[in-house]
Design a protein around this motif. Sequence first.
Motif, PDB file in Angstrom:
ATOM      1  N   THR A 110      46.290 -17.514 -36.984  1.00 31.05           N
ATOM      2  CA  THR A 110      45.390 -18.663 -36.911  1.00 31.05           C
ATOM      3  C   THR A 110      46.202 -19.911 -36.614  1.00 31.05           C
ATOM      4  N   GLU A 111      45.896 -20.562 -35.495  1.00 28.38           N
ATOM      5  CA  GLU A 111      46.578 -21.788 -35.098  1.00 28.38           C
ATOM      6  C   GLU A 111      45.551 -22.843 -34.716  1.00 28.38           C
ATOM      7  N   ASN A 112      45.677 -24.020 -35.338  1.00 25.27           N
ATOM      8  CA  ASN A 112      44.744 -25.120 -35.072  1.00 25.27           C
ATOM      9  C   ASN A 112      43.288 -24.691 -35.241  1.00 25.27           C
ATOM     10  N   GLY A 113      43.055 -23.845 -36.241  1.00 23.77           N
ATOM     11  CA  GLY A 113      41.700 -23.406 -36.548  1.00 23.77           C
ATOM     12  C   GLY A 113      41.184 -22.305 -35.656  1.00 23.77           C
ATOM     13  N   ILE A 114      42.001 -21.825 -34.711  1.00 23.97           N
ATOM     14  CA  ILE A 114      41.580 -20.775 -33.777  1.00 23.97           C
ATOM     15  C   ILE A 114      42.245 -19.459 -34.173  1.00 23.97           C
ATOM     16  N   ARG A 115      41.432 -18.425 -34.309  1.00 18.91           N
ATOM     17  CA  ARG A 115      41.924 -17.090 -34.652  1.00 18.91           C
ATOM     18  C   ARG A 115      42.373 -16.401 -33.368  1.00 18.91           C
ATOM     19  N   MET A 116      43.652 -15.993 -33.329  1.00 20.07           N
ATOM     20  CA  MET A 116      44.217 -15.366 -32.143  1.00 20.07           C
ATOM     21  C   MET A 116      44.465 -13.887 -32.409  1.00 20.07           C
ATOM     22  N   ALA A 117      44.018 -13.044 -31.477  1.00 17.77           N
ATOM     23  CA  ALA A 117      44.324 -11.617 -31.525  1.00 17.77           C
ATOM     24  C   ALA A 117      45.530 -11.354 -30.634  1.00 17.77           C
ATOM     25  N   THR A 118      46.514 -10.612 -31.151  1.00 13.59           N
ATOM     26  CA  THR A 118      47.697 -10.286 -30.369  1.00 13.59           C
ATOM     27  C   THR A 118      47.821  -8.771 -30.244  1.00 13.59           C
ATOM     28  N   GLU A 119      48.399  -8.329 -29.129  1.00 12.17           N
ATOM     29  CA  GLU A 119      48.588  -6.896 -28.897  1.00 12.17           C
ATOM     30  C   GLU A 119      49.796  -6.700 -27.996  1.00 12.17           C
ATOM     31  N   THR A 120      50.674  -5.783 -28.388  1.00 10.46           N
ATOM     32  CA  THR A 120      51.859  -5.478 -27.597  1.00 10.46           C
ATOM     33  C   THR A 120      51.586  -4.315 -26.643  1.00 10.46           C
ATOM     34  N   ALA A 121      52.535  -4.091 -25.720  1.00  9.05           N
ATOM     35  CA  ALA A 121      52.415  -2.982 -24.766  1.00  9.05           C
ATOM     36  C   ALA A 121      52.354  -1.652 -25.500  1.00  9.05           C
ATOM     37  N   LEU A 122      51.524  -0.731 -25.005  1.00 11.55           N
ATOM     38  CA  LEU A 122      51.327   0.555 -25.673  1.00 11.55           C
ATOM     39  C   LEU A 122      52.536   1.480 -25.551  1.00 11.55           C
ATOM     40  N   LYS A 123      53.070   1.641 -24.360  1.00 12.50           N
ATOM     41  CA  LYS A 123      54.140   2.617 -24.142  1.00 12.50           C
ATOM     42  C   LYS A 123      55.465   2.099 -24.696  1.00 12.50           C
ATOM     43  N   PRO A 124      56.199   2.953 -25.407  1.00 17.43           N
ATOM     44  CA  PRO A 124      57.499   2.519 -25.924  1.00 17.43           C
ATOM     45  C   PRO A 124      58.423   1.953 -24.850  1.00 17.43           C
ATOM     46  N   SER A 125      58.466   2.578 -23.692  1.00 12.76           N
ATOM     47  CA  SER A 125      59.360   2.089 -22.637  1.00 12.76           C
ATOM     48  C   SER A 125      58.964   0.691 -22.179  1.00 12.76           C
ATOM     49  N   ASP A 126      57.660   0.436 -22.091  1.00 13.17           N
ATOM     50  CA  ASP A 126      57.199  -0.895 -21.683  1.00 13.17           C
ATOM     51  C   ASP A 126      57.521  -1.931 -22.753  1.00 13.17           C
ATOM     52  N   TYR A 127      57.358  -1.541 -24.000  1.00 15.39           N
ATOM     53  CA  TYR A 127      57.658  -2.479 -25.083  1.00 15.39           C
ATOM     54  C   TYR A 127      59.150  -2.794 -25.126  1.00 15.39           C
ATOM     55  N   LEU A 128      59.994  -1.782 -24.987  1.00 18.14           N
ATOM     56  CA  LEU A 128      61.432  -2.013 -25.021  1.00 18.14           C
ATOM     57  C   LEU A 128      61.871  -2.927 -23.889  1.00 18.14           C
ATOM     58  N   ALA A 129      61.214  -2.817 -22.740  1.00 19.99           N
ATOM     59  CA  ALA A 129      61.558  -3.676 -21.601  1.00 19.99           C
ATOM     60  C   ALA A 129      61.053  -5.102 -21.788  1.00 19.99           C
ATOM     61  N   ASN A 130      59.937  -5.257 -22.530  1.00 13.57           N
ATOM     62  CA  ASN A 130      59.353  -6.591 -22.717  1.00 13.57           C
ATOM     63  C   ASN A 130      58.656  -6.657 -24.071  1.00 13.57           C
ATOM     64  N   PRO A 131      59.419  -6.921 -25.140  1.00 13.40           N
ATOM     65  CA  PRO A 131      58.842  -6.924 -26.492  1.00 13.40           C
ATOM     66  C   PRO A 131      58.085  -8.215 -26.799  1.00 13.40           C
ATOM     67  N   SER A 132      56.932  -8.336 -26.180  1.00 12.26           N
ATOM     68  CA  SER A 132      56.091  -9.520 -26.389  1.00 12.26           C
ATOM     69  C   SER A 132      54.644  -9.070 -26.471  1.00 12.26           C
ATOM     70  N   ALA A 133      53.771  -9.990 -26.834  1.00 18.98           N
ATOM     71  CA  ALA A 133      52.363  -9.651 -27.031  1.00 18.98           C
ATOM     72  C   ALA A 133      51.471 -10.505 -26.148  1.00 18.98           C
ATOM     73  N   THR A 134      50.354  -9.932 -25.727  1.00 21.33           N
ATOM     74  CA  THR A 134      49.302 -10.735 -25.118  1.00 21.33           C
ATOM     75  C   THR A 134      48.523 -11.398 -26.254  1.00 21.33           C
ATOM     76  N   GLU A 135      48.028 -12.596 -25.990  1.00 12.05           N
ATOM     77  CA  GLU A 135      47.303 -13.353 -27.006  1.00 12.05           C
ATOM     78  C   GLU A 135      45.917 -13.693 -26.476  1.00 12.05           C
ATOM     79  N   THR A 136      44.916 -13.423 -27.287  1.00  8.47           N
ATOM     80  CA  THR A 136      43.532 -13.671 -26.898  1.00  8.47           C
ATOM     81  C   THR A 136      42.826 -14.434 -28.001  1.00  8.47           C
ATOM     82  N   PRO A 137      42.329 -15.643 -27.714  1.00 17.42           N
ATOM     83  CA  PRO A 137      41.570 -16.360 -28.739  1.00 17.42           C
ATOM     84  C   PRO A 137      40.231 -15.673 -28.991  1.00 17.42           C
ATOM     85  N   LEU A 138      39.884 -15.480 -30.248  1.00 16.06           N
ATOM     86  CA  LEU A 138      38.602 -14.882 -30.596  1.00 16.06           C
ATOM     87  C   LEU A 138      37.523 -15.954 -30.570  1.00 16.06           C
TER      88      LEU A 138
END
Length: 374
Positions: free
Chosen positions: A273-301
């Motif tokens: 929750t940032e500035n009153g906005i609830r954010m959903a985050t999700e990382t890449a599903l495949k281990p190889s993709d995550y290891l190459a880019n360990p970050s998450a997509t962020e979607t405001p609810l």
Amino acid sequence: MNTKPFGVYLHWPYCARICPYCDFNVYKNRTNDEAAWIAALTQDLDFWANRTAGQKLSSLYFGGGTPSLAPLSVIEAVITHCDQKWGFTDDAEITLEANPTDAERATFADHAKAGINRLSLGVQSLRDDALKFLGREHDAEGALRAIETANDVFNRITFDLIYARPNQTLADWEKELGEALALGSSHLSLYQLTIEPGTAFAKAVDSGRWQPAPEDLCADMFDLAQAQAAAAHMPAYEISNHAAPGNESRHNMIYWTNADYIGIGPGAHGRITENGIRMATETALKPSDYLANPSATETPLTQDEAMTERFSMGLRLIGGMPLTPDDMFFDQANRLDTLKQLIEDGMLEWDQQNVRATADGRRLLNRVLYELLG
């Protein structure tokens, strides 16, 4: 400093075997590059630590998959990094999921030395035929050995059981649950067998190889579990979870009380929750993709999405969730009437400060939520 509960969930994506009922983001175990995993996970933690400065962790949860199969160096590195970046509250809970195999049991002391203070065992059943049906690698004797060892090593343990299995009778469930309650755990998770789309069990049911237990029997088994666990001084505090007082899962309470948590590892979800906005985050599903880019997509609810999550989680708790007359829930005019009708129907109770599902309401919670939120 923010005093609300705050946690980190780490998803370890590998298992020695994929269970036929499982629809999680899991892959068959393989040789792992410890250095690559440590680098990716700590990079992910660094990003979120900078975003959430001033917080302290009340919970770190290693889930999966089978995180007890992760290299010990990875578990140690994550715990150390979390301590350096956030720090832990005095009563922080650090949980590791494990299975009752001999290989995993041999590492319990090492995990405790690394900082794990709560173990969650995937027992699933105390019957050999059921364990074979569920695709588990351990037998009932191995489960009992693991529980005994875990009780010796950790101050807090929990384990899961799955009921409403094909051909399981109410008497069978009563006996098995009684045996489980006598094993000294301070927490139990009791789950009805559900058939998730895309799983091996779903294919078996679709092809007519076996059928799920009848709904009436499932309801009877649920009611029996509530009464039997309560009589053993482990009452339900959530629909599927039972604990001796003070031993409730602090990590899961973060989910159920709509608090914030970071999700790291392949396919991990988080809520911030940032500035009153609830954010959903999700990382890449495949281990190889995550290891190459360990970050998450962020979607405001949206407000409706955030409210749906809040009620879907909060009404699972036996004690319910906060709800006052000035809550934005009532911004839609028909909702007060709907709430009153559900109260009249015996599904909900509301004292102007807190709303909770009754015993009948918890049995039909999906229907209650549909009526309440549309």
